[in-house]
Design a protein around this motif. Structure first.
Motif, PDB file in Angstrom:
ATOM      1  N   HIS A  89       0.832  -1.209   0.000  1.00 15.51           N
ATOM      2  CA  HIS A  89       0.000   0.000   0.000  1.00 15.51           C
ATOM      3  C   HIS A  89       0.865   1.257   0.000  1.00 15.51           C
ATOM      4  CE1 HIS A  89      -2.864   3.021   1.695  1.00 15.51           C
ATOM      5  NE2 HIS A  89      -3.691   2.379   0.883  1.00 15.51           N
ATOM      6  N   GLN A 125       1.235   3.937  -3.183  1.00 14.17           N
ATOM      7  CA  GLN A 125       0.997   5.371  -3.002  1.00 14.17           C
ATOM      8  C   GLN A 125       2.159   6.197  -3.548  1.00 14.17           C
ATOM      9  OE1 GLN A 125       0.290   5.531   1.276  1.00 14.17           O
ATOM     10  NE2 GLN A 125      -1.858   6.069   0.893  1.00 14.17           N
ATOM     11  N   LYS A 161      -8.606  -3.572   1.548  1.00  7.32           N
ATOM     12  CA  LYS A 161      -7.228  -3.094   1.672  1.00  7.32           C
ATOM     13  C   LYS A 161      -6.364  -3.663   0.551  1.00  7.32           C
ATOM     14  CE  LYS A 161      -3.503  -2.563   5.032  1.00  7.32           C
ATOM     15  NZ  LYS A 161      -3.047  -2.842   6.424  1.00  7.32           N
ATOM     16  N   GLN A 184      -6.793  -1.768  -2.585  1.00  4.73           N
ATOM     17  CA  GLN A 184      -6.079  -0.492  -2.554  1.00  4.73           C
ATOM     18  C   GLN A 184      -4.568  -0.674  -2.657  1.00  4.73           C
ATOM     19  OE1 GLN A 184      -7.455   0.964   1.230  1.00  4.73           O
ATOM     20  NE2 GLN A 184      -9.205   2.048   0.337  1.00  4.73           N
ATOM     21  N   ALA A 185      -4.063  -1.835  -2.194  1.00  2.00           N
ATOM     22  CA  ALA A 185      -2.616  -2.026  -2.097  1.00  2.00           C
ATOM     23  C   ALA A 185      -1.996  -2.634  -3.339  1.00  2.00           C
ATOM     24  CB  ALA A 185      -2.298  -2.909  -0.886  1.00  2.00           C
TER      25      ALA A 185
END
Length: 383
Positions: free
Chosen positions: A112, A116, A139, A142-143
């Motif tokens: 994650h 980003q 999660k 998103q990661a």
């Protein structure tokens, strides 16, 4: 100027494996990546197999190997500090792709953070989100840019939850032959050809062996009372486990052969298996050996898991078959008497299990490392 798919164009791939099984998977993936793209550099964290393939490891893999929910708490500050430092190091190194191999509690948070920072991320080996803590899939989405799944039921789960996934199969299904030669394995291990042999596999970690080793040996004594001519073979995962098991065996009257490693040969040689739940159950399945699965964890861990687990089964053979194909004995049910009573009839047949195992083996046999390498290079724009 080199084109994106040019195999001579430099490529930097970061990998982090958290235990020995991840080291094996990572090494296979690295070999497949080098075959497709020779100009590749590997950085990250891994064990001796990954290092032999060219990984520059920032610290020993063993620092990430922790078992259980309660047991991890004592190591949590160290693990979090290592993850923070590793994230900073990898962001500075700017790999083309990061691959987290298993170790989800460590790797998914790391993925994650790297994603980003604009680094493409892959997770290889799905955590058991289909069984418990299903909210983790949010999660993961998103990661990870890509999830590499070893099993078809995992890919189906991620598809339903909008995660980019590729079912690659399992490398062990590629490595283990569809028909193992029992006679040849017994010759290599100097075991008799004409006697029934049961393999005992109480786990590879010290905690597992402490909880299950004595129970498995007690079960062997009870099974021998039912079948006086039976013999046993027990592969030791490490020198430390051998010392631990020798202490447990001392004073017992068992026709037992302890092996240093060689678990695959033990599985090929035996007629049936008493085995701890885990990756080894897949190995026993692929060798087509009927089995009884047992497991025990710390009482607090068990109470937590009992509330969280959604799946009706814990062992991979049953999850892959989507039915109760092999007996499971958990916690207080994992008694020596129950193990012996369930093992005994398997020595006379076990065909229902082994026929199911063969179907699963063929479904998982997909040249997994090459499939995974192709997916990684495609994500990196080098496919």
């Amino acid at each position: 100027m080199a084109s994106p798919a040019d195999p001579t164009a430099p490529l930097r791939i970061a990998l982090v494996a958290g235990e020995a099984s991840g080291d094996i998977l990572g090494a296979g993936l690295m070999r497949a990546l080098k075959a497709r793209h020779p100009a590749v550099e590997f950085i990250g964290v891994g064990g001796p197999r990954m290092e032999a393939e060219g990984l520059r490891s920032y610290f020993p893999l063993e620092r990430l190997a922790v078992m259980g929910l309660v047991e991890v708490l004592g190591r949590l500050p160290e693990l979090l500090a290592r993850r923070r430092r590793l994230a900073r190091t990898l962001i500075a190194a700017r790999p083309d792709v990061f691959i987290g191999i298993d170790a989800p509690d460590f790797n998914i948070g790391l993925e994650h953070r790297l994603r980003q920072a604009g680094i493409s991320t892959v997770h290889y080996v799905s955590p058991s989100v289909w069984a418990w803590r299903q909210n983790r899939v949010l999660k993961i989405r998103q990661a990870c840019d890509l999830m590499l799944a070893l099993f078809p039921f995992e890919a189906q789960f991620y598809d339903r939850h909008g995660v980019n996934v590729r079912f690659v199969g399992h490398p062990l299904a590629d490595d283990i032959p569809l028909e193992a030669d029992r006679q040849a394995a017994r010759e290599r291990l100097d075991l008799p050809q004409d006697e029934s042999i049961v393999a005992l596999l109480p786990g590879s970690r010290g905690g597992e062996v402490a909880r299950l080793g004595g129970l498995f040996l007690d079960a062997a004594e009870r099974l021998r009372a039912l079948r006086p001519g039976i013999r046993f073979v027990l592969p030791c995962a490490s020198p430390e486990r051998r010392v631990q098991l020798e202490q447990m065996v001392a004073g017992r009257d068992l026709p037992l052969t302890l092996l240093d490693g060689r678990s695959h040969e033990a599985l090929a040689a035996c007629d049936a298996v008493l085995i701890a739940s885990g990756t080894a159950t897949l190995e026993a399945l692929l060798y087509k050996r009927p089995m009884v699965v047992a497991y025990s964890v710390a009482p607090m861990t068990y109470r937590i898991l009992k509330r969280l687990v959604k799946s009706p089964w814990i062992s991979l053979p049953n999850l892959l078959a989507e039915r109760l194909l092999v007996p499971e004995l958990l916690q207080d049910a994992a008694t020596p008497e129950a193990m012996a009573q369930l093992l005994s009839p398997l020595l006379d047949g076990g065909e229902v299990q082994t026929e199911g195992f063969d179907l699963i083996h063929r479904a998982l046999r997909r040249d997994a490392s090459s499939q995974a390498a192709a997916a990684v290079l495609e994500l990196a724009g080098r496919g």
